[in-house]
Design a protein around this motif. Structure first.
Motif, PDB file in Angstrom:
ATOM      1  N   UNK A  58       0.826  -1.220   0.000  1.00  0.00           N
ATOM      2  CA  UNK A  58       0.000   0.000   0.000  1.00  0.00           C
ATOM      3  C   UNK A  58       0.858   1.267   0.000  1.00  0.00           C
ATOM      4  N   UNK A  61       2.050   1.857  -3.439  1.00  0.00           N
ATOM      5  CA  UNK A  61       0.947   2.316  -4.294  1.00  0.00           C
ATOM      6  C   UNK A  61       0.487   3.727  -3.942  1.00  0.00           C
ATOM      7  N   UNK A  63      -1.344   4.314  -1.469  1.00  0.00           N
ATOM      8  CA  UNK A  63      -2.671   4.191  -0.856  1.00  0.00           C
ATOM      9  C   UNK A  63      -2.647   4.714   0.583  1.00  0.00           C
ATOM     10  N   UNK A  64      -1.501   4.616   1.226  1.00  0.00           N
ATOM     11  CA  UNK A  64      -1.317   5.210   2.557  1.00  0.00           C
ATOM     12  C   UNK A  64      -0.014   6.015   2.519  1.00  0.00           C
TER      13      UNK A  64
END
Lengths: 252, 476
Positions: A58, A61, A63-64
């Motif tokens: 993540x 990506x 995402x976080x």
């Protein structure tokens, strides 16, 4: 852009973590991860649930956001170059979820176009799906009729169409039958041979030994050891894994 | 490229989604039904207006013929309806009907045209009671809830369609798992959701504006392009408000079920509860005087006037000395006495009507102040105004009819007071009513406030949605 450190193989890494740390409230999910994956490498992250494998993916990506450190894709800091880094990445989650009412071809066309590949044309799309292991007849059917293995193949097709430099796989063979799992590994192998850097989070030690070039064992957010798969047998890997994930570190 | 890609995918998803296609089809059918309702009402109103207008001509023509016949030595058809008497010629049998032609887009919004009078028979006896006989003893918001027309469909049903299309625009992607795959591509949740909503907004706008323009085309509404523009801008801005609200609720990152509950609740509050609450508050805080009171006042004044006829005449002549020349002081004419009684009745009625009007003005002021709380009220106000069926046009019509009635009296009353006889020659000078409709500048001025507030709400919620969506990542 940041100058990247050299990877295990000496080539400039396509995926790199530098002191990558992530805290959720008071819990440290990932602790100062240093990692470098070169083109043509398949790096398998092993570890029990909650070890920090998915958090690592993540973070790559975007995402976080990291609490400390950096995640770099082809030398680009993900936090500051979100779109540029995603152009270089492909991602296959544990369950590739697609638009159920659309066909495999339509799903591939959509995600490939979002990934920046423009309009590929039906013939080329079918070609990619077939390359990913889906038969031509299935490619035109609605995804609602697909098995999990078929959806994973569409995921691979999306990665192929995108011509990504790096591939992030989050437990991609979980729930697949051995045949589908083996087919999936073969596809990853083909991408690796094209020079794609692969980071795969998995529980499957056998698959990690078989598909990976290196293995990292994580426990409570820390990378506790790294191994070259060429240097260990299946049994050794299992023994080492169990030694490291026995509950003797505890969360900090 | 991203926009085109998402739009193409949205089209495919819509085409593959049968329930959604059925919902859209149903909405189109409802709009068609609403439009048909509007057209039927418009045709009815047009027929009434035509009959009224030809009635004016026929009455004037019959009176002219009778007057000419009498002048040629004939007798009046009835000794009680001698057209030479100004009380007859200016009274009910010679009255002129003042008509409000249907608003340019009546087919789209019947509005108040089936509740408020659009024609008045004007004669010397026209008084305040004439203006309070046609359902005005309602408070203003009740008047707004009318037939099932296109404006009703836009204000009440359009938000439900918008919410059905957008309550899960992001939450569904998260729940079905496609969000992670989407956001692993070089796109942001904000841009994808914006394009997804833009596609849905295009579909909704195409349907609503398509049916509206069809209605305008079928009923000659294109003669008022400014009104069509106002209608279209209002409908689109109102729809966008609901899309923005859905986007904001989606950006909160909750489940589709939670989104649906909150958005339907918002619809209930903004479209149903708030207008009803404002309605109730208007009636409670500023209750209208009883209409029975007005009728009683009329009767009392009438009886009293008859009993004190002579006294009233004297008082009238004191007030209007210019009328005294034609009146024999010690033997007042019957017409003058009668008119004096009528005038006294009118005076009393004006007092009662003034109280009624003041209360109604207070109600209207309260509603106008709090209508900004509900985008539904704002949209409805602008839509009805655009159609020419809002209360502003009716109020304007009534005020012009009042002025016309005054002109009518000024023409006939001096003759009554002087016991003069009329002839066919005066018919050409009898006042006629011709409505002066407000121009597009008036319309634009009235529409500015509701549209500005609607646009402000849209911008505010849109900005909140934009900020919220900007925070969405793939691992929520």
């Amino acid at each position: 852009m940041t100058e990247s450190q050299e990877s295990h193989t000496g080539a400039a890494p396509l995926l790199e973590a530098r002191g990558l740390t992530k805290d959720y409230g008071g819990t440290r999910a990932l602790d100062s991860l240093d990692l470098a994956i070169a083109p043509g490498e398949v790096y398998c992250l092993l570890g029990p649930n909650g070890a920090g494998k998915t958090t690592t993916i993540n973070l790559f990506l975007g995402f976080v956001a990291p609490s400390a450190g950096q995640a770099l894709v082809a030398g680009l800091n993900v936090s500051t170059h979100d779109r540029e880094s995603k152009r270089r990445l492909a991602y296959i989650p544990e369950q590739v979820m697609l638009y159920r009412n659309l066909s495999g071809i339509e799903n591939l066309e959509y995600f490939a176009a979002l990934g920046g590949q423009g309009s590929l044309g039906r013939e080329r799309l079918v070609e990619i799906l077939v390359e990913a292991g889906l038969d031509g007849e299935a490619a035109g059917r609605r995804v609602s009729t697909y098995s999990k293995g078929m959806r994973q193949k569409v995921g691979i097709a999306i990665a192929i169409a995108k011509e990504a430099d790096a591939l992030l796989l989050d437990e991609p063979t979980s729930g697949l039958d051995p045949t589908a799992s083996s087919e999936f590994s073969a596809l990853v192998e083909r991408l690796r041979n094209r020079g794609v850097a692969v980071l795969m989070a998995t529980h499957d030690l056998f698959r990690a030994k078989d598909t990976g070039t290196r293995v990292g064992i994580m426990h409570y957010g820390r990378l506790v050891t790294e191994l070259s798969t060429a240097e260990v047998g299946h049994a050794d890997l299992e023994r080492i894994y169990l030694e490291h994930v026995s509950d003797n570190g505890g969360p900090r | 490229m991203t926009a085109r890609t998402v739009l193409k995918n949205e089209w495919r998803l819509l085409m593959a989604d049968r329930p959604l296609k059925i919902a859209l089809g149903l909405f189109v059918v409802l709009l068609g039904y609403a439009l048909t309702n509007g057209v039927v009402w418009l045709r009815f109103q047009e027929r009434t207006v035509e009959a009224t207008t030809s009635g004016n001509v026929e009455r004037a023509s019959a009176l002219r013929q009778e007057l000419e016949a009498i002048e040629a030595g004939g007798q009046p058809s009835s000794p009680f309806a001698d057209p030479r008497s100004p009380r007859v010629l200016g009274g009910p049998s010679g009255s002129h009907t003042a008509v409000l032609a249907p608003g340019p887009l009546t087919a789209l919004a019947i509005g108040q045209s089936d509740l408020l009078p659009y024609y008045y028979d004007v004669n010397i006896y026209t008084n305040e009671a004439s203006f309070h006989q046609n359902g005005e003893v309602e408070n203003p918001l009740n008047l707004m809830v009318g037939r099932f027309d296109l404006a009703f469909a836009v204000v009440y049903l359009l938000p439900l369609l918008v919410l059905a299309l957008s309550f899960n625009v992001l939450s569904e992607e998260r729940e079905q798992g496609t969000l992670a795959l989407t956001l692993s591509q070089p796109v942001s949740a904000r841009s994808v959701v914006t394009v997804k909503l833009a596609f849905r907004a295009l579909v909704v706008a195409a349907i609503v504006l398509g049916v509206s323009l069809l209605g305008a085309l079928a009923t000659g509404g294109f003669g008022s392009p400014g009104r069509i523009l106002l209608w279209s801008v209002t409908a689109v801005a109102y729809a966008l408000f609901w899309f923005a609200l859905a986007a904001w609720v989606n950006a909160l990152g909750r489940s589709s079920a939670w989104n649906a509950t909150v958005l339907v609740g918002a619809w209930l509050v903004l479209v149903v509860v708030l207008p009803a609450a404002i309605n109730a508050a208007a009636g409670l805080l500023h209750p209208l005087p009883s209409r029975v009171e007005m009728v009683t006042a009329q009767r009392e004044a009438s009886n009293d006037a008859v009993n004190r006829r002579s006294e009233l005449l004297a008082r009238y002549l004191e007030d209007h000395p210019e009328m005294a020349d034609g009146v024999v002081a010690d033997e007042p004419g019957l017409g003058a006495l009668s008119w004096a009684a009528t005038d006294a009745v009118n005076g009393r009625l004006e007092e009662v009507a003034a109280e009624h009007d003041a209360r109604r003005a207070e109600q209207t002021a309260l509603v106008r102040r709090y209508r900004f709380l509900s985008p539904a009220l704002l949209a409805q106000e602008a839509l009805l105004d655009a159609a020419g069926t809002g209360d502003a046009r009716f109020a304007d019509f009534q005020s012009q009819v009042r002025a016309f009635a005054e002109r009518w009296r000024e023409f006939f009353v001096p003759a009554i007071m002087a016991d003069e006889q009329m002839n066919a020659g005066v018919l050409a000078d009898v006042p006629t009513f011709s409505l002066v409709d407000g121009d597009s500048a008036d319309l634009a001025r009235r529409a500015t406030a509701p549209l500005a507030v609607l646009a402000g709400l849209l911008a505010l919620i849109g900005a909140a949605a934009g900020v919220g969506l900007g925070r969405v990542r793939g691992a929520d």
